[in-house]
Design an enzyme around this catalytic site. Sequence first.
Site, PDB file in Angstrom:
ATOM      1  N   CYS A 134      83.250  28.965  28.698  1.00  0.00           N
ATOM      2  CA  CYS A 134      83.502  27.766  29.510  1.00  0.00           C
ATOM      3  C   CYS A 134      84.974  27.698  29.915  1.00  0.00           C
ATOM      4  O   CYS A 134      85.848  27.454  29.072  1.00  0.00           O
ATOM      5  CB  CYS A 134      83.103  26.542  28.688  1.00  0.00           C
ATOM      6  N   CYS A 137      86.678  24.310  29.581  1.00  0.00           N
ATOM      7  CA  CYS A 137      86.955  23.964  28.178  1.00  0.00           C
ATOM      8  C   CYS A 137      88.196  24.708  27.680  1.00  0.00           C
ATOM      9  O   CYS A 137      89.081  24.130  27.068  1.00  0.00           O
ATOM     10  CB  CYS A 137      85.790  24.359  27.267  1.00  0.00           C
ATOM     11  N   ASP A 138      88.244  26.009  27.930  1.00  0.00           N
ATOM     12  CA  ASP A 138      89.210  26.869  27.238  1.00  0.00           C
ATOM     13  C   ASP A 138      90.264  27.511  28.140  1.00  0.00           C
ATOM     14  O   ASP A 138      91.160  28.199  27.638  1.00  0.00           O
ATOM     15  CB  ASP A 138      88.451  28.004  26.514  1.00  0.00           C
TER      16      ASP A 138
HETATM   17  C1  LIG Z   1      81.973  27.374  22.136  1.00  0.00           C
HETATM   18  C2  LIG Z   1      81.855  26.144  23.014  1.00  0.00           C
HETATM   19  C3  LIG Z   1      82.999  25.420  23.326  1.00  0.00           C
HETATM   20  C4  LIG Z   1      82.916  24.280  24.128  1.00  0.00           C
HETATM   21  N1  LIG Z   1      84.062  23.589  24.389  1.00  0.00           N
HETATM   22  C5  LIG Z   1      83.985  22.451  25.113  1.00  0.00           C
HETATM   23  C6  LIG Z   1      85.163  21.682  25.386  1.00  0.00           C
HETATM   24  O1  LIG Z   1      86.269  22.043  24.965  1.00  0.00           O
HETATM   25  N2  LIG Z   1      85.029  20.563  26.140  1.00  0.00           N
HETATM   26  C7  LIG Z   1      83.822  20.145  26.640  1.00  0.00           C
HETATM   27  O2  LIG Z   1      83.762  19.092  27.289  1.00  0.00           O
HETATM   28  N3  LIG Z   1      82.705  20.861  26.429  1.00  0.00           N
HETATM   29  C8  LIG Z   1      82.756  21.987  25.682  1.00  0.00           C
HETATM   30  N4  LIG Z   1      81.622  22.727  25.473  1.00  0.00           N
HETATM   31  C9  LIG Z   1      80.365  22.277  26.083  1.00  0.00           C
HETATM   32  C10 LIG Z   1      79.818  21.061  25.305  1.00  0.00           C
HETATM   33  O3  LIG Z   1      79.836  21.355  23.918  1.00  0.00           O
HETATM   34  C11 LIG Z   1      78.415  20.712  25.779  1.00  0.00           C
HETATM   35  O4  LIG Z   1      78.450  20.441  27.167  1.00  0.00           O
HETATM   36  C12 LIG Z   1      77.878  19.489  25.059  1.00  0.00           C
HETATM   37  O5  LIG Z   1      77.894  19.684  23.653  1.00  0.00           O
HETATM   38  C13 LIG Z   1      76.463  19.170  25.500  1.00  0.00           C
HETATM   39  O6  LIG Z   1      76.006  18.093  24.741  1.00  0.00           O
HETATM   40  P1  LIG Z   1      74.454  17.792  24.564  1.00  0.00           P
HETATM   41  O7  LIG Z   1      74.382  16.528  23.777  1.00  0.00           O
HETATM   42  O8  LIG Z   1      73.773  17.844  25.859  1.00  0.00           O
HETATM   43  O9  LIG Z   1      73.821  19.000  23.752  1.00  0.00           O
HETATM   44  P2  LIG Z   1      74.296  19.946  22.500  1.00  0.00           P
HETATM   45  O10 LIG Z   1      75.699  19.679  22.181  1.00  0.00           O
HETATM   46  O11 LIG Z   1      73.862  21.273  22.898  1.00  0.00           O
HETATM   47  O12 LIG Z   1      73.393  19.373  21.345  1.00  0.00           O
HETATM   48  C14 LIG Z   1      72.014  19.597  21.306  1.00  0.00           C
HETATM   49  C15 LIG Z   1      71.520  19.382  19.884  1.00  0.00           C
HETATM   50  O13 LIG Z   1      70.105  19.359  19.886  1.00  0.00           O
HETATM   51  C16 LIG Z   1      69.634  19.997  18.707  1.00  0.00           C
HETATM   52  N5  LIG Z   1      68.258  20.444  18.956  1.00  0.00           N
HETATM   53  C17 LIG Z   1      67.822  21.281  19.936  1.00  0.00           C
HETATM   54  N6  LIG Z   1      66.479  21.436  19.847  1.00  0.00           N
HETATM   55  C18 LIG Z   1      66.073  20.666  18.789  1.00  0.00           C
HETATM   56  C19 LIG Z   1      64.798  20.429  18.181  1.00  0.00           C
HETATM   57  N7  LIG Z   1      63.670  21.004  18.628  1.00  0.00           N
HETATM   58  N8  LIG Z   1      64.744  19.602  17.111  1.00  0.00           N
HETATM   59  C20 LIG Z   1      65.857  19.001  16.638  1.00  0.00           C
HETATM   60  N9  LIG Z   1      67.094  19.204  17.161  1.00  0.00           N
HETATM   61  C21 LIG Z   1      67.202  20.032  18.224  1.00  0.00           C
HETATM   62  C22 LIG Z   1      70.616  21.161  18.525  1.00  0.00           C
HETATM   63  O14 LIG Z   1      70.621  21.618  17.191  1.00  0.00           O
HETATM   64  C23 LIG Z   1      71.936  20.510  18.932  1.00  0.00           C
HETATM   65  O15 LIG Z   1      72.602  19.949  17.818  1.00  0.00           O
HETATM   66  C24 LIG Z   1      81.669  23.868  24.656  1.00  0.00           C
HETATM   67  C25 LIG Z   1      80.511  24.592  24.352  1.00  0.00           C
HETATM   68  C26 LIG Z   1      80.590  25.719  23.538  1.00  0.00           C
HETATM   69  C27 LIG Z   1      79.330  26.488  23.195  1.00  0.00           C
END
Ligand SMILES: Cc1cc2nc3c(=O)[nH]c(=O)nc-3n(C[C@H](O)[C@H](O)[C@H](O)COP(=O)(O)OP(=O)(O)OC[C@H]3O[C@@H](n4cnc5c(N)ncnc54)[C@H](O)[C@@H]3O)c2cc1C
Length: 317
Positions: A134, A137-138
């Site tokens: 990303c 992000c980085d």
């Molecule tokens: C390495 C990395 C670095 C990042 N750095 C940044 C940053 O610096 N700034 C930024 O803004 N964004 C960053 N991002 C992106 C950001 O983390 C995501 O956009 C954000 O977390 C999305 O949030 P979300 O709630 O949609 O889903 P997620 O954060 O993906 O959370 C989804 C959750 O659902 C759970 N889940 C999935 N399926 C099931 C199931 N069947 N049963 C129960 N639980 C389930 C998973 O375990 C997970 O905990 C980064 C991403 C990565 C991978």
Amino acid sequence: MEHIYDMVIIGGGPGGYTAALYGARSGLDTLILERLSAGGQMALTDQIDNYPGFEDGIDGFSLGEKMLRGAERFGAQTKMAEVRAVRLNGAVKEIETAGGTLYGRTVILATGATPRALGVAGEQELIGRGVSYCASCDGMFYRGKTVVIVGGGNTAAADAILLSRICEKVFVVHRRDTLRATKIYHEPLMKAENIAFCWNSTVSELLHGDKLTGVKVRNIQTGEETEISCDGLFVCIGREPASELVKGQLELDGAGYIVADESTRTSLPGVYAVGDVRTKAFRQVVTAVGDGATAAYYADEYLTETKQAQEDGALDR
Ligand SMILES: Cc1cc2nc3c(=O)[nH]c(=O)nc-3n(C[C@H](O)[C@H](O)[C@H](O)COP(=O)(O)OP(=O)(O)OC[C@H]3O[C@@H](n4cnc5c(N)ncnc54)[C@H](O)[C@@H]3O)c2cc1C
């Protein structure tokens, strides 16, 4: 009689916990189901610098814990459980976990999307030490440095333009001889003096000590390998949305994202999709958080309307 929650949230990332915070603060009986740990993808990163309110940045694990505690303060409950199946089309939705079936009047899908990995040796170990998925992000960690981007779609193109403003040199490695990205990106990419292209090529090896120091790039037509010294590798080859659970029940787009607009409403009443798993342009913590608040708002409105309709029906009889 089984307990029926007002709101069941599947996924405890930033989208899920914000929906929980808003739901619980509106007095809704709110449950979050998370299979791993609070914070979702955020927990994978040591430093988040683009979430407002933390002037020195914050590590993703701590931010996840804070979001969980913030929602719990108002009564939202978390159960650590993997959701294995859902039945979403009734007035009461059924959510199946290993520990039994749970019931909710509304469901918020916050299951996220996982960036696709290159599959090259050492990739996972080097995340945060040169390998990133990303640029927004980085990118700032690579100010004035040399980076390699892998990919040729819109995300790769947008990330290359962004990084060209921050980094000294950007190499774009793409397996075809032309970009898949829409035309709007082509001109600025070709005009940027510090972007170079490696066409018909893939990254075949990561060079590193403790941190990434370079990559080997292989031309897939000639087999020739060249080394590029670099500080960062941005892998922009798409994401895998965690939407398997709702396949066949909700409308998905061609890439598997749950179709929902800014209202987060899906193709079924009382079911909402937030964060990375829904169709949207920009997948970040701050946009997932915005979705979570919006979904809780519409879920609350839906619960009020359905309750009102039931009361009106009872009066009519
Ligand atoms: C390495 C990395 C670095 C990042 N750095 C940044 C940053 O610096 N700034 C930024 O803004 N964004 C960053 N991002 C992106 C950001 O983390 C995501 O956009 C954000 O977390 C999305 O949030 P979300 O709630 O949609 O889903 P997620 O954060 O993906 O959370 C989804 C959750 O659902 C759970 N889940 C999935 N399926 C099931 C199931 N069947 N049963 C129960 N639980 C389930 C998973 O375990 C997970 O905990 C980064 C991403 C990565 C991978």
